[in-house]
Design a protein around this motif. Structure first.
Motif, mmCIF file in Angstrom:
data_model
loop_
_atom_site.group_PDB
_atom_site.id
_atom_site.type_symbol
_atom_site.label_atom_id
_atom_site.label_comp_id
_atom_site.label_asym_id
_atom_site.label_seq_id
_atom_site.Cartn_x
_atom_site.Cartn_y
_atom_site.Cartn_z
ATOM 1 N N TYR A 21 0.834 -1.200 0.000
ATOM 2 C CA TYR A 21 0.000 0.000 0.000
ATOM 3 C C TYR A 21 0.877 1.261 0.000
ATOM 4 O O TYR A 21 0.565 2.245 -0.660
ATOM 5 N N PRO A 125 -7.811 -1.923 7.647
ATOM 6 C CA PRO A 125 -7.976 -0.559 7.127
ATOM 7 C C PRO A 125 -7.773 0.509 8.209
ATOM 8 O O PRO A 125 -7.181 1.560 7.948
ATOM 9 N N LYS A 126 -8.229 0.238 9.426
ATOM 10 C CA LYS A 126 -8.028 1.164 10.547
ATOM 11 C C LYS A 126 -6.535 1.320 10.852
ATOM 12 O O LYS A 126 -6.053 2.427 11.099
ATOM 13 N N ILE A 128 -3.975 0.720 8.795
ATOM 14 C CA ILE A 128 -3.321 1.426 7.686
ATOM 15 C C ILE A 128 -3.621 2.915 7.773
ATOM 16 O O ILE A 128 -2.715 3.750 7.625
ATOM 17 N N SER A 129 -4.874 3.262 8.052
ATOM 18 C CA SER A 129 -5.261 4.675 8.182
ATOM 19 C C SER A 129 -4.580 5.346 9.368
ATOM 20 O O SER A 129 -4.385 6.561 9.371
ATOM 21 N N PHE A 130 -4.234 4.576 10.373
ATOM 22 C CA PHE A 130 -3.509 5.109 11.524
ATOM 23 C C PHE A 130 -2.029 5.311 11.188
ATOM 24 O O PHE A 130 -1.462 6.381 11.427
ATOM 25 N N LYS A 132 -0.276 5.201 8.129
ATOM 26 C CA LYS A 132 0.151 5.903 6.909
ATOM 27 C C LYS A 132 0.412 7.393 7.115
ATOM 28 O O LYS A 132 1.521 7.859 6.833
ATOM 29 N N PRO A 133 -0.552 8.194 7.574
ATOM 30 C CA PRO A 133 -0.278 9.632 7.664
ATOM 31 C C PRO A 133 0.807 9.959 8.685
ATOM 32 O O PRO A 133 1.540 10.938 8.524
ATOM 33 N N ARG A 134 0.940 9.134 9.709
ATOM 34 C CA ARG A 134 1.913 9.418 10.763
ATOM 35 C C ARG A 134 3.340 9.097 10.328
ATOM 36 O O ARG A 134 4.251 9.872 10.611
#
Length: 151
Positions: A21, A125-126, A128-130, A132-134
């Motif tokens: 990803y 998904p939670k 990855i969403s946690f 990735k931006p960090r």
């Protein structure tokens, strides 16, 4: 409950998916990056992402074996605290001289979420969403301050 082998396979599967990803995402310098095993280029400073059956954490770990030097690195990060939190878009927790999972003294700047489980694919998904931006924000921050930590 999962056997040790099943747990290992699920963890490997998650990190493989996360790596795929993140594969197209370039670093702040525009370079390909191994986001999972992010290299800070400074000995004893690591960016770590961890997940288990209850929580997920992302951290800056300072692992210098000399506690005084570890504290100096920690204090150096503290001088960039406002910049770090601004880049991350949130405040993280700061711990000087805590103990890691191997019993070693480390200093850590971190945040986490719970409840999430790396063993539940519906939580991926939670996770990855946690992460990735960090990790992208950490890279951006590190690109700006790394030179101050190079000895």
């Amino acid at each position: 409950m999962y056997s040790k082998d099943q747990a290992t396979q699920l963890k490997q599967a998650f990190w493989t998916v996360f790596g795929q990803y993140m594969g197209p995402v370039l670093s702040a310098e525009g370079l390909r990056t191994n986001w999972i095993n992010y290299k800070t280029g400074v000995k004893h400073i690591f960016f770590r992402m961890q997940a288990d059956n209850k929580r997920a954490n992302i951290s800056i770990d300072i692992t210098h074996p000399d506690k005084e030097l570890q504290q100096l690195f920690f204090e150096q990060f503290a001088t960039y605290k406002t910049m770090l939190h601004s880049t991350l878009g949130e405040e993280w927790d700061w711990q000087l001289h805590t103990t890691d999972e191997h019993g070693k003294t480390v200093s850590r700047i971190y945040t986490g979420i719970l409840p999430v489980s790396i063993f539940q694919k519906e939580d991926w998904p939670k996770l990855i969403s946690f992460f990735k931006p960090r990790i992208i924000a950490l890279d951006e921050f590190w690109n700006d301050v790394k030179v101050a930590f190079e000895v």
